[in-house]
Design a protein around this motif. Structure first.
Motif, PDB file in Angstrom:
ATOM      1  N   GLY A  51       1.168  -1.297   0.016  1.00  0.00           N
ATOM      2  CA  GLY A  51      -0.276  -0.431   0.085  1.00  0.00           C
ATOM      3  C   GLY A  51       0.859   1.137  -0.043  1.00  0.00           C
ATOM      4  N   THR A  53       1.435   5.712  -0.515  1.00  0.00           N
ATOM      5  CA  THR A  53       0.216   6.543   0.733  1.00  0.00           C
ATOM      6  C   THR A  53      -0.006   7.875  -0.653  1.00  0.00           C
ATOM      7  OG1 THR A  53       2.053   7.693   0.712  1.00  0.00           O
ATOM      8  CG2 THR A  53       1.163   6.788   2.460  1.00  0.00           C
ATOM      9  N   HIS A  57       4.874   7.069  -5.702  1.00  0.00           N
ATOM     10  CA  HIS A  57       5.599   6.185  -5.380  1.00  0.00           C
ATOM     11  C   HIS A  57       5.792   4.876  -5.648  1.00  0.00           C
ATOM     12  CE1 HIS A  57       5.124   9.032  -1.136  1.00  0.00           C
ATOM     13  NE2 HIS A  57       5.414   9.190  -2.325  1.00  0.00           N
ATOM     14  N   SER A  60       7.997   3.621  -8.940  1.00  0.00           N
ATOM     15  CA  SER A  60       9.433   3.042  -7.804  1.00  0.00           C
ATOM     16  C   SER A  60       9.620   2.373  -6.952  1.00  0.00           C
ATOM     17  CB  SER A  60      10.430   4.657  -7.068  1.00  0.00           C
ATOM     18  OG  SER A  60       9.610   5.020  -5.724  1.00  0.00           O
ATOM     19  N   ILE A  61       8.319   1.874  -6.329  1.00  0.00           N
ATOM     20  CA  ILE A  61       8.242   0.753  -6.242  1.00  0.00           C
ATOM     21  C   ILE A  61       8.092  -0.732  -6.911  1.00  0.00           C
ATOM     22  CG2 ILE A  61       6.843  -0.984  -4.352  1.00  0.00           C
ATOM     23  CD1 ILE A  61       6.199   2.167  -2.733  1.00  0.00           C
ATOM     24  N   ALA A  63       8.595  -0.260  -9.618  1.00  0.00           N
ATOM     25  CA  ALA A  63      10.619  -0.641 -10.372  1.00  0.00           C
ATOM     26  C   ALA A  63      11.315  -2.093  -9.657  1.00  0.00           C
ATOM     27  CB  ALA A  63      10.365   0.608 -10.697  1.00  0.00           C
ATOM     28  N   GLY A  64      11.309  -1.517  -8.638  1.00  0.00           N
ATOM     29  CA  GLY A  64      12.216  -1.925  -7.500  1.00  0.00           C
ATOM     30  C   GLY A  64      12.283  -3.627  -7.591  1.00  0.00           C
ATOM     31  N   LEU A  65      11.170  -3.759  -7.215  1.00  0.00           N
ATOM     32  CA  LEU A  65      10.754  -4.903  -7.309  1.00  0.00           C
ATOM     33  C   LEU A  65      10.943  -5.867  -8.261  1.00  0.00           C
ATOM     34  CD1 LEU A  65       6.641  -4.505  -5.836  1.00  0.00           C
ATOM     35  CD2 LEU A  65       8.532  -6.141  -5.194  1.00  0.00           C
ATOM     36  N   TRP A  91      10.619   6.056 -13.652  1.00  0.00           N
ATOM     37  CA  TRP A  91      10.779   5.494 -12.692  1.00  0.00           C
ATOM     38  C   TRP A  91      10.011   4.064 -13.884  1.00  0.00           C
ATOM     39  CZ3 TRP A  91      14.527   4.924  -9.053  1.00  0.00           C
ATOM     40  CH2 TRP A  91      14.636   5.571  -8.610  1.00  0.00           C
TER      41      TRP A  91
ATOM     42  N   GLY B  48      11.906   9.452  -5.351  1.00  0.00           N
ATOM     43  CA  GLY B  48      11.404   7.544  -5.751  1.00  0.00           C
ATOM     44  C   GLY B  48      12.998   6.002  -5.267  1.00  0.00           C
ATOM     45  N   HIS B  49      14.070   6.968  -4.762  1.00  0.00           N
ATOM     46  CA  HIS B  49      14.306   6.067  -4.399  1.00  0.00           C
ATOM     47  C   HIS B  49      14.320   4.961  -3.361  1.00  0.00           C
ATOM     48  CE1 HIS B  49      17.837   8.954  -6.739  1.00  0.00           C
ATOM     49  NE2 HIS B  49      18.479   7.383  -6.875  1.00  0.00           N
ATOM     50  N   GLY B  51      11.369   4.095  -2.101  1.00  0.00           N
ATOM     51  CA  GLY B  51      10.892   3.312  -2.835  1.00  0.00           C
ATOM     52  C   GLY B  51      11.390   1.843  -3.714  1.00  0.00           C
ATOM     53  N   PHE B  52      12.076   2.686  -4.513  1.00  0.00           N
ATOM     54  CA  PHE B  52      12.792   1.320  -5.640  1.00  0.00           C
ATOM     55  C   PHE B  52      13.792   0.789  -4.089  1.00  0.00           C
ATOM     56  CE2 PHE B  52      16.186   0.639  -7.710  1.00  0.00           C
ATOM     57  CZ  PHE B  52      16.319   0.012  -9.121  1.00  0.00           C
ATOM     58  N   LEU B  54      12.711  -0.068  -1.442  1.00  0.00           N
ATOM     59  CA  LEU B  54      11.886  -1.291  -1.113  1.00  0.00           C
ATOM     60  C   LEU B  54      11.472  -1.875  -2.048  1.00  0.00           C
ATOM     61  CD1 LEU B  54       9.402  -1.626   1.379  1.00  0.00           C
ATOM     62  CD2 LEU B  54       7.991  -0.286   0.258  1.00  0.00           C
ATOM     63  N   GLY B  55      10.717  -1.896  -2.947  1.00  0.00           N
ATOM     64  CA  GLY B  55      11.335  -2.943  -4.407  1.00  0.00           C
ATOM     65  C   GLY B  55      11.950  -3.733  -4.541  1.00  0.00           C
ATOM     66  N   MET B  76      10.461  14.472   0.303  1.00  0.00           N
ATOM     67  CA  MET B  76       9.045  14.452  -1.659  1.00  0.00           C
ATOM     68  C   MET B  76       8.269  13.793  -0.721  1.00  0.00           C
ATOM     69  SD  MET B  76       9.783  15.080  -5.642  1.00  0.00           S
ATOM     70  CE  MET B  76      10.359  17.612  -5.210  1.00  0.00           C
ATOM     71  N   SER B  77       8.663  12.541  -0.470  1.00  0.00           N
ATOM     72  CA  SER B  77       7.749  11.615  -0.319  1.00  0.00           C
ATOM     73  C   SER B  77       7.876  10.794   1.412  1.00  0.00           C
ATOM     74  CB  SER B  77       8.762   9.818  -1.061  1.00  0.00           C
ATOM     75  OG  SER B  77       8.638  11.343  -2.706  1.00  0.00           O
ATOM     76  N   GLY B  79       5.261   9.619   3.164  1.00  0.00           N
ATOM     77  CA  GLY B  79       3.887   8.962   2.989  1.00  0.00           C
ATOM     78  C   GLY B  79       4.951   7.499   2.437  1.00  0.00           C
ATOM     79  N   MET B  80       6.019   7.721   1.948  1.00  0.00           N
ATOM     80  CA  MET B  80       6.922   6.557   1.655  1.00  0.00           C
ATOM     81  C   MET B  80       7.995   5.371   3.060  1.00  0.00           C
ATOM     82  SD  MET B  80       7.667   4.868  -0.789  1.00  0.00           S
ATOM     83  CE  MET B  80       8.243   5.688  -2.105  1.00  0.00           C
ATOM     84  N   ALA B  82       5.822   5.924   5.834  1.00  0.00           N
ATOM     85  CA  ALA B  82       4.895   4.745   6.676  1.00  0.00           C
ATOM     86  C   ALA B  82       4.941   3.157   5.876  1.00  0.00           C
ATOM     87  CB  ALA B  82       3.496   5.282   6.753  1.00  0.00           C
ATOM     88  N   THR B  83       4.880   3.319   4.086  1.00  0.00           N
ATOM     89  CA  THR B  83       4.894   2.008   3.458  1.00  0.00           C
ATOM     90  C   THR B  83       6.115   1.273   3.738  1.00  0.00           C
ATOM     91  OG1 THR B  83       3.394   2.564   2.142  1.00  0.00           O
ATOM     92  CG2 THR B  83       5.190   1.217   0.756  1.00  0.00           C
ATOM     93  N   GLU B  86       5.503  -0.238   6.987  1.00  0.00           N
ATOM     94  CA  GLU B  86       4.197  -1.671   6.943  1.00  0.00           C
ATOM     95  C   GLU B  86       4.859  -2.923   6.288  1.00  0.00           C
ATOM     96  OE1 GLU B  86      -0.175  -1.463   6.620  1.00  0.00           O
ATOM     97  OE2 GLU B  86       1.223  -1.074   4.326  1.00  0.00           O
ATOM     98  N   GLN B  87       5.575  -2.297   5.157  1.00  0.00           N
ATOM     99  CA  GLN B  87       6.136  -4.136   4.698  1.00  0.00           C
ATOM    100  C   GLN B  87       7.615  -4.443   5.476  1.00  0.00           C
ATOM    101  OE1 GLN B  87       4.411  -5.382   2.315  1.00  0.00           O
ATOM    102  NE2 GLN B  87       3.432  -3.760   1.735  1.00  0.00           N
TER     103      GLN B  87
END
Lengths: 172, 194
Positions: A51, A53, A57, A60-61, A63-65, A91, B48-49, B51-52, B54-55, B76-77, B79-80, B82-83, B86-87
């Protein structure tokens, strides 16, 4: 069966398409189209849900996955997709990530007349970014989801599935 | 305050077999290490880094993933955070090199530059461990233990701003691979027999 029920896109159909296409992770932000789909996804132990927010976001997530060997799908609404323009560019398109974005088409009507600018600009946005897209309104359109996955793989680019079924398919 | 090059060098000494995403510190990282497990992406899109990272961490749970992020990206992010919390990927090590400015655009201060406690933000978002360092001695002393313990962990490091005022077209190009090549190289390496 009423006309509305016959035309609806069922969450089970969407899940079946996701499974057929090997989706491992769904990066998502809730919207009015996807609540019941959310319940189905939550119940699937083989599907990881991430999830976010803010919709950008998700790019990029995903892309990483993908870089790490997974097959993500993005599930957001058209409003958030438009908010995410630079993340989609950088991304997903820039890194050649073959990902399908299932996008709730807020404001869409079959008659082409709408009072919601979210719908007004959705297809224009996609055309400006040169992102291929397929409209899915009901179960009979579901094969287009597989077409989108195949096109994403073949072109190594993001492809959008517009879900034009708000308040019918997922919120029964 | 620390020099960015010193922070990067210290992390490189202890990274082991971790996948490293050097973020905006890439120009310092590239001369040290440039393997398929180094992921210098440049600046695909700001914010975005994390998030990347995290992925990648979620996709490769048996490998440590080290991300060198920046405070501008974090702001800039937010909220990331919290993501990520959570993960809760146990293999994720999230460093933020905080120089208090937008260094690549001329050194303008980030909002409330001197008063944002990034470790507190991370802890508040749910990271189980978060640290802040202003000096190199403490940072290098604690770093091995931080990287040995499970993540997700957040480490804020105050660094001197190293501002780039050269026009972009005249800046030294440190990247040797495009971002999409970096991604493909990693995917191939992860699926190849050891």
């Amino acid at each position: 069966m009423s006309h509305t029920e016959a035309a609806a896109l069922s969450p089970e159909t969407v899940m079946r398409q996701m499974k057929q296409n090997g989706v491992t992770d769904v990066v998502w932000l809730p919207d009015s189209e996807t609540n019941w789909l959310y319940l189905l996804m939550q119940a699937d132990p083989d599907l990881r849900m991430v999830g976010v927010t803010r919709e950008g976001h998700a790019c990029s997530i995903a892309a990483g996955l993908y870089a790490g060997g997974r097959k993500p799908m993005i599930l957001i609404q058209n409003t958030g997709m438009m908010e995410s323009g630079d993340s989609i560019r950088g991304w997903l398109m820039g890194m050649q990530v073959p990902v399908v974005l299932m996008v709730g088409y807020r404001g869409y009507t079959r008659h082409g007349v709408n009072s919601d600018t979210a719908a007004t600009y959705t297809e224009r946005f996609l055309m400006a970014f040169n992102i291929p897209f397929y409209l899915v309104e009901g179960d009979s359109d579901a094969e287009r989801i597989s077409v989108a996955f195949a096109e994403a793989e073949k072109t190594r680019r993001p492809v959008v599935v517009l879900v034009g079924d708000e308040y019918h398919g997922f919120n029964r | 305050m620390m020099h960015m090059a010193d922070v990067v060098r210290a992390i490189a000494e202890h990274r082991g077999d971790a996948i490293v995403i050097p973020g905006r510190s890439g120009r310092y990282w590239a001369p040290i290490s440039d393997t398929v497990f180094d992921l210098p992406l440049g600046d695909p899109a700001m914010g975005g880094h994390a998030g990347f990272g995290l992925g990648v961490a979620l996709a490769q749970p048996d490998r440590r993933v080290v991300l060198l992020d920046s405070e501008g990206d974090i702001l800039m992010s937010l909220g990331m955070l919290a993501t990520i919390a959570e993960q809760a990927p146990a293999n994720f090590y999230h460093f933020v090199l905080d120089n208090e400015v937008y260094a690549t655009t001329g050194g303008q201060p980030v909002p409330n530059a001197k008063h944002v406690a990034y470790d507190v933000l991370a802890r508040g978002a749910g990271y189980p461990r978060a640290f802040a360092f202003t000096g190199l001695d403490a940072f290098t002393r604690e770093l091995p233990g931080i990287l040995r313990a499970p993540g997700p962990v957040f480490v804020a490091a105050k660094v001197f701003p190293e501002i780039e005022n050269e026009p972009i077209s005249r800046r030294v190009r440190w990247r040797k691979r495009t971002a999409d090549k970096v991604v493909q190289d990693l995917r191939v390496a992860l699926t190849s027999p050891a």
